[in-house]
Scaffold this active site. Structure first.
Site, PDB file in Angstrom:
ATOM      1  N   ALA A 217       0.841  -1.199   0.000  1.00 17.34           N
ATOM      2  CA  ALA A 217       0.000   0.000   0.000  1.00 17.34           C
ATOM      3  C   ALA A 217       0.872   1.244   0.000  1.00 17.34           C
ATOM      4  O   ALA A 217       1.980   1.235   0.539  1.00 17.34           O
ATOM      5  CB  ALA A 217      -0.902   0.024   1.227  1.00 17.34           C
ATOM      6  N   ASP A 218       0.345   2.282  -0.616  1.00 21.85           N
ATOM      7  CA  ASP A 218       1.006   3.589  -0.588  1.00 21.85           C
ATOM      8  C   ASP A 218       0.322   4.542   0.369  1.00 21.85           C
ATOM      9  O   ASP A 218       0.941   5.468   0.883  1.00 21.85           O
ATOM     10  CB  ASP A 218       1.060   4.190  -1.995  1.00 21.85           C
TER      11      ASP A 218
END
Ligand SMILES: CSC[C@@H](O)[C@@H](O)C(=O)COP(=O)(O)O
Length: 357
Positions: free
Chosen positions: A244-245
């Site tokens: 995830a960012d």
């Protein structure tokens, strides 16, 4: 030995140039925040945790060499450089988180008249240096929690998994997040096979993840992005695990473009879909995924491959680097260094951990 993409000792920072992988392994020095910013922008270093670490270490290197005559000058310099580093790529929140912590620290130190100017500078440098080991420790916890969660639902039998983009040693200080979970499964002889997607257009899967999987001698197969549904229909995939960012307050998650369609395909095939990330990827300030700033990358990253044109000249492109997966599609859970949580409860869980500190 896992791959190492960041080499650092005080005053010296080198990164493995990820634009050249897998053909050429070349380390490039970063002497200051201008070079750090450019390496992040050009994606010579990429992956949310690695971006934060390299950005902050580029500032540590610059601070090591620079003298300041007043406390105010040091504080303004650090604030300005941290703001600048955050501006290189907008979607991954880890660097913004690291910058906020750096600014808080410098503010506290500056206000304490008992601490000498040189010691303030040194404390900040050490704070940034600590990010390297801290990230590896966090990733190992993520790996263990994620693997245990997946295996518990599969009678502890070896599993087949699918992953997207690159979330391994090349995207972190080492070990990896989603790839850390897969690495843990492999280390405990519980990985039957991992399918990794090419991850067009930058091909983080084909170039970087495949490189790591071969290096680690894992049972692995590369698939094109458009083969994911067929792969799930033809094979018993036990889990999809991605990185995830930015995970926002309601559990919606921004990650590499193509993650959203994988989550939809996983739902259709009843395959648990997991997001693996450290707490530093959580952004409580954004309520819903609709408000995440998605980076748009240049057209040539889609229309050319190693400088060779692969698309019709004159076509215009839409090239978002990330997409948002709604919380309801993250059916397996969000794997963190504190455990595996339902995306809807992620904010409450992190609040609890903050209060316990
Ligand atoms: C541990 S890395 C998690 C994410 O940063 C990763 O999945 C990803 O989307 C990377 O995107 P990139 O554009 O290569 O920086």
């Amino acid at each position: 030995m896992t791959l190492q993409a960041i080499r650092y000792h005080r005053g010296h920072l080198e990164i493995l140039d990820q634009l050249l992988l897998p053909d050429v392994s070349k380390f490039i020095p970063l002497h200051n925040t201008d070079e750090g910013w450019m390496a992040i922008k050009l994606m010579q270093v990429r992956g949310a945790p690695a971006i934060a670490i390299v950005g902050c270490l580029s500032l540590a290197v610059e601070l090591t060499k620079k003298d300041f005559s007043t406390r105010k000058e040091l504080k303004e310099f650090v604030h300005e450089k941290l703001n600048y580093l955050v501006s290189a790529r907008p979607t991954a929140v880890n660097i913004a988180d690291a910058a906020a912590k750096g600014k808080t620290l410098i503010n506290q130190l500056i206000d304490n008249e008992d601490i000498e100017l040189e010691d303030i500078k040194l404390s900040l440098i050490k704070e940034f240096e600590n990010m390297l080991q801290a990230d590896i420790d966090v990733n190992r916890s993520i790996g263990r929690y994620g693997a245990e969660h997946i295996l518990k639902n599969c009678n502890n039998e070896p599993v087949m998994v699918m992953t997207h983009c690159n979330t391994g040693s090349l995207a972190t200080a080492g070990y990896g997040t989603a790839l850390g979970v897969i690495r843990h499964l492999h280390e405990h002889n519980k990985l039957d096979r991992v399918y990794c997607t090419e991850t067009r257009p930058y091909n983080q899967g084909a170039r970087l993840t495949a490189y790591e999987l071969v290096h680690e001698k894992m049972n692995a197969s590369l698939i094109c992005d458009n083969m994911a549904a067929a792969c799930m229909a033809s094979n018993k995939i036990h889990a999809v695990i991605v990185g995830a960012d930015r995970v926002v307050a309601n559990g919606d998650t921004a990650n590499k473009i193509g993650t959203y369609q994988l989550a939809i395909i996983a739902k259709y095939h009843n395959v648990p879909f997991y997001v693996a990330c450290p707490k530093t990827t959580f952004d409580p300030n954004i309520k819903s995924g609709k408000d995440i700033h998605i980076e748009i990358r240049p057209e040539h990253e889609m229309t050319t491959l190693k400088g060779i044109k692969i698309a019709a000249a004159g076509i215009s492109c839409w090239n978002p680097a990330f997409d948002v997966t709604p919380a309801e599609l993250i059916t397996g859970g969000i794997i963190t260094e504190y455990g595996v949580f339902n995306p809807r409860e992620i904010q409450d869980k992190f609040n609890e951990f903050d209060q316990q500190r």
